[in-house]
Design an enzyme around this catalytic site. Structure first.
Site, short mmCIF file in Angstrom:
data_model
loop_
_atom_site.label_atom_id
_atom_site.label_comp_id
_atom_site.label_asym_id
_atom_site.label_seq_id
_atom_site.Cartn_x
_atom_site.Cartn_y
_atom_site.Cartn_z
N ARG A 173 67.81 -29.87 22.39
CA ARG A 173 66.75 -29.54 23.35
C ARG A 173 65.54 -28.98 22.60
O ARG A 173 65.70 -28.13 21.72
CB ARG A 173 67.21 -28.44 24.33
CG ARG A 173 68.37 -28.84 25.21
CD ARG A 173 68.80 -27.64 26.05
NE ARG A 173 70.13 -27.81 26.60
CZ ARG A 173 70.95 -26.79 26.87
NH1 ARG A 173 70.58 -25.54 26.63
NH2 ARG A 173 72.15 -27.03 27.38
N HIS A 189 71.32 -25.35 20.95
CA HIS A 189 70.78 -26.65 21.38
C HIS A 189 69.40 -26.88 20.78
O HIS A 189 68.97 -28.02 20.60
CB HIS A 189 70.72 -26.72 22.91
CG HIS A 189 72.07 -26.83 23.55
ND1 HIS A 189 72.76 -28.01 23.64
CD2 HIS A 189 72.88 -25.88 24.09
CE1 HIS A 189 73.93 -27.80 24.24
NE2 HIS A 189 74.04 -26.52 24.52
N HIS A 227 79.78 -20.91 31.54
CA HIS A 227 80.49 -22.01 30.88
C HIS A 227 81.79 -22.41 31.60
O HIS A 227 82.75 -22.81 30.96
CB HIS A 227 80.76 -21.66 29.42
CG HIS A 227 79.51 -21.73 28.59
ND1 HIS A 227 78.50 -20.80 28.71
CD2 HIS A 227 79.09 -22.62 27.67
CE1 HIS A 227 77.52 -21.11 27.88
NE2 HIS A 227 77.84 -22.21 27.24
N HIS A 230 81.57 -26.53 31.61
CA HIS A 230 81.50 -27.32 30.37
C HIS A 230 82.01 -26.49 29.20
O HIS A 230 82.10 -25.27 29.28
CB HIS A 230 80.07 -27.80 30.10
CG HIS A 230 79.09 -26.71 29.76
ND1 HIS A 230 78.50 -25.91 30.71
CD2 HIS A 230 78.61 -26.28 28.57
CE1 HIS A 230 77.68 -25.05 30.13
NE2 HIS A 230 77.73 -25.24 28.83
N HIS A 232 81.07 -25.75 25.32
CA HIS A 232 79.96 -25.88 24.37
C HIS A 232 80.50 -25.73 22.95
O HIS A 232 81.28 -24.84 22.67
CB HIS A 232 78.93 -24.77 24.69
CG HIS A 232 77.94 -24.52 23.60
ND1 HIS A 232 76.60 -24.83 23.72
CD2 HIS A 232 78.08 -23.99 22.36
CE1 HIS A 232 75.97 -24.51 22.59
NE2 HIS A 232 76.85 -23.98 21.76
ZN ZN Z 1 75.65 -25.57 25.33
#
Ligand code: ZN
Length: 250
Positions: A173, A189, A227, A230, A232
Site C-alpha cells: 500500500r 504494507h 485481525h 484475516h 497478516h
Molecule cells: Zn495486514
C-alpha cells in the site's frame, strides 16, 4: 515508426517465434524448456559461495528457514542458506545436497514465471494499490523486491499446506492507499512485504501457525485487534507474533 510501436512489433515477432519453437518441441516430443526467463544459474553453489547468484537462490528458498527464523538475502551462502536449500529439496523430493545444483535449479525454473514471481502468486496480487509500487515507506524498487520475497514464502507455505490456494486480500500500500483502508501508520504494507490472507482452503489459524515456519517475523491474526477476518504476515526486523486465539505468540 515510434519506438514503442517498434517494440510492439518486435514483441509480436518474438511471440510468433516462441510459438513456432514451442510447436517444434511438441512435434519432436522434446522436454519442455525450463522457465528461466527470469534468472539462469551458470554453476553449482555451495556453502562459502557469495554473489548475486547466491542472493537469487536465497530469495527462492526464503520460505524454508528454521522455525521462527528469516533467511537473510545477503548473497553469502552460510549454514542457514544451506539448511534452507536442503529443506526446499526435501519438500520437492530432491536429494538433500544443501547445494545449488542442477536438480534444484530445474525445480526453481519449473516454479517461477518469467518475471521471477513464483508459479502461484503474481505481483498484481500483492499490489492492488498502484501499479508502480511508489508512495510507500521505501523506494518502489525495494517495495517490489520485498513483495517478491514474500511471494516465495507464500509459495513455500502453499506447498507445505497441501498445494491448496492461498488468498491474498491486501499487499503493498502507498501511504494514500494505507490511509484509505485505515491501516496503521507504521504498517508493513507500506514496505511491500506484508500480505493479508483470507480464509478459504485453510482457516486463519492454520495459516498463522504455518507462517511461523515460512520466514515471517510478523504474524498477526485472530485475537489481535482488527485481525479476526484475516491473517497478516510480513518480514519485519524483529519477531512479533500475535494471534492469541490461535496460540501463536512470541
Ligand atoms: Zn495486514
Amino acid at each position: 515508426m515510434p519506438r514503442r510501436a517498434v517494440r510492439a512489433v518486435l514483441a509480436l515477432v518474438m511471440v510468433a517465434a516462441a510459438v513456432l519453437v514451442g510447436t517444434a518441441a511438441v512435434a519432436t516430443a522434446g522436454p519442455a524448456a525450463p522457465k528461466d526467463g527470469c534468472f539462469t544459474w551458470s554453476h553449482d553453489l555451495a556453502e562459502g559461495a557469495s554473489g548475486d547468484d547466491v542472493k537469487q537462490l536465497q530469495i527462492r528458498v526464503s520460505g524454508y528457514p528454521a522455525s521462527g527464523e528469516v533467511i537473510a538475502v545477503d548473497g553469502e551462502f552460510g549454514p542457514a542458506t544451506k539448511a534452507a536449500v536442503a529443506r526446499f529439496q526435501k519438500a520437492y523430493g530432491l536429494s538433500e545436497t544443501g547445494k545449488g545444483d542442477s536438480a534444484t535449479y530445474n525445480k526453481i525454473y519449473e516454479l517461477q514465471d518469467d518475471d521471477c514471481s513464483p508459479a502461484h502468486f503474481a505481483f498484481g496480487e500483492l499490489n492492488n494499490c498502484n501499479s508502480d509500487w511508489s508512495g510507500g515507506a521505501v523506494s518502489a524498487a525495494e517495495a517490489k523486491s520485498n513483495a517478491l520475497r514474500t511471494m516465495w514464502k507464500l509459495e513455500a507455505m502453499r506447498h507445505a499446506m497441501g498445494d491448496k490456494p492461498l488468498r491474498v486480500t491486501s499487499g503493498f500500500r502507498s501511504k494514500a492507499c494505507n490511509d484509505q483502508v485505515g491501516g496503521a501508520a507504521s504498517s508493513r504494507h507500506l514496505f511491500g512485504d506484508a500480505a493479508d490472507l483470507g480464509a478459504g482452503s485453510h482457516s486463519l489459524c492454520e495459516m498463522a501457525k504455518e507462517a511461523r515456519n515460512r520466514g515471517f517475523h510478523g504474524i498477526l491474526g485472530p485475537g489481535f485487534p482488527g485481525h479476526d477476518d484475516h491473517t497478516h504476515v510480513d518480514h519485519r526486523s524483529s519477531k512479533y507474533w500475535d494471534a492469541p486465539d490461535c496460540g501463536v505468540t512470541n
